[in-house]
Motif scaffolding. Sequence first.
Motif, PDB file in Angstrom:
ATOM      1  N   GLU A 240      -6.631  12.293  -6.819  1.00  0.00           N
ATOM      2  CA  GLU A 240      -5.753  11.366  -7.538  1.00  0.00           C
ATOM      3  C   GLU A 240      -4.733  10.713  -6.607  1.00  0.00           C
ATOM      4  O   GLU A 240      -4.338   9.569  -6.814  1.00  0.00           O
ATOM      5  N   ALA A 241      -4.315  11.451  -5.580  1.00  0.00           N
ATOM      6  CA  ALA A 241      -3.369  10.886  -4.609  1.00  0.00           C
ATOM      7  C   ALA A 241      -3.976   9.677  -3.917  1.00  0.00           C
ATOM      8  O   ALA A 241      -3.297   8.668  -3.702  1.00  0.00           O
TER       9      ALA A 241
ATOM     10  N   SER B 137       5.640  12.924  -4.512  1.00  0.00           N
ATOM     11  CA  SER B 137       5.068  13.892  -5.454  1.00  0.00           C
ATOM     12  C   SER B 137       4.104  14.854  -4.765  1.00  0.00           C
ATOM     13  O   SER B 137       3.685  15.839  -5.360  1.00  0.00           O
TER      14      SER B 137
ATOM     15  N   ASP C  64       4.497   9.339  -0.510  1.00  0.00           N
ATOM     16  CA  ASP C  64       4.433   9.782  -1.908  1.00  0.00           C
ATOM     17  C   ASP C  64       5.159  11.112  -2.047  1.00  0.00           C
ATOM     18  O   ASP C  64       4.658  12.162  -1.644  1.00  0.00           O
TER      19      ASP C  64
ATOM     20  N   ARG D 196     -12.327  -2.072 -11.292  1.00  0.00           N
ATOM     21  CA  ARG D 196     -11.024  -1.444 -11.048  1.00  0.00           C
ATOM     22  C   ARG D 196      -9.972  -2.326 -11.626  1.00  0.00           C
ATOM     23  O   ARG D 196      -9.903  -3.478 -11.482  1.00  0.00           O
TER      24      ARG D 196
ATOM     25  N   ARG E 202      -4.344   6.668  -6.548  1.00  0.00           N
ATOM     26  CA  ARG E 202      -3.072   5.982  -6.816  1.00  0.00           C
ATOM     27  C   ARG E 202      -2.665   5.054  -5.681  1.00  0.00           C
ATOM     28  O   ARG E 202      -2.063   4.013  -5.907  1.00  0.00           O
ATOM     29  N   ALA E 203      -2.981   5.442  -4.454  1.00  0.00           N
ATOM     30  CA  ALA E 203      -2.453   4.723  -3.293  1.00  0.00           C
ATOM     31  C   ALA E 203      -3.427   3.707  -2.698  1.00  0.00           C
ATOM     32  O   ALA E 203      -3.047   2.979  -1.784  1.00  0.00           O
TER      33      ALA E 203
ATOM     34  N   ARG F 158       0.811   4.950   2.476  1.00  0.00           N
ATOM     35  CA  ARG F 158       1.246   5.091   1.077  1.00  0.00           C
ATOM     36  C   ARG F 158       1.231   6.549   0.624  1.00  0.00           C
ATOM     37  O   ARG F 158       2.133   6.989  -0.089  1.00  0.00           O
TER      38      ARG F 158
END
Length: 144
Positions: A110-111, A57, A55, A144, A114-115, A51
């Motif tokens: 954060e990567a 981004s 990404d 979560r 998110r994944a 994932r």
Amino acid sequence: MDWWQAVLTVGGGVLLLWALLILLLWRARPEDLTVREALRLLPDLVRLVRRVAVDRSLPRGVRVRLWLLLGYLLSPVDLVPDIVPVLGYADDVVVVAVALRWVVRTAGSEALLRAWPGGPAGLAVVLRLAGRGRSRPDVDPDRR
């Protein structure tokens, strides 16, 4: 006889380098991470790496290295063959931990947040693997 001595010398050198690399990888893991805990996470870790690798981004270099990591994980050639009980998969976890630490330093935690495809307890372990522990106060591994 000189030919056999050369083969044995090169083979011994390769085995020594291999053992040294395994030792270095094992020492790079978080100290409080047990092998059992890490092995349970391997399927979620592979999904996480995939994932993050797609990404867009994230910087291209991060994504390329993660695709190379996925290739290593899926390859039948490992530092320790997967048929060796426990250690066969433990080297994969250590390699993933080193890669995740690099991703966090390069792209931020954060990567990973998110994944992450698994549950909150697994996320806490992954953040420890990545060297972050509870890296953000708003991330509670129990919720979560």
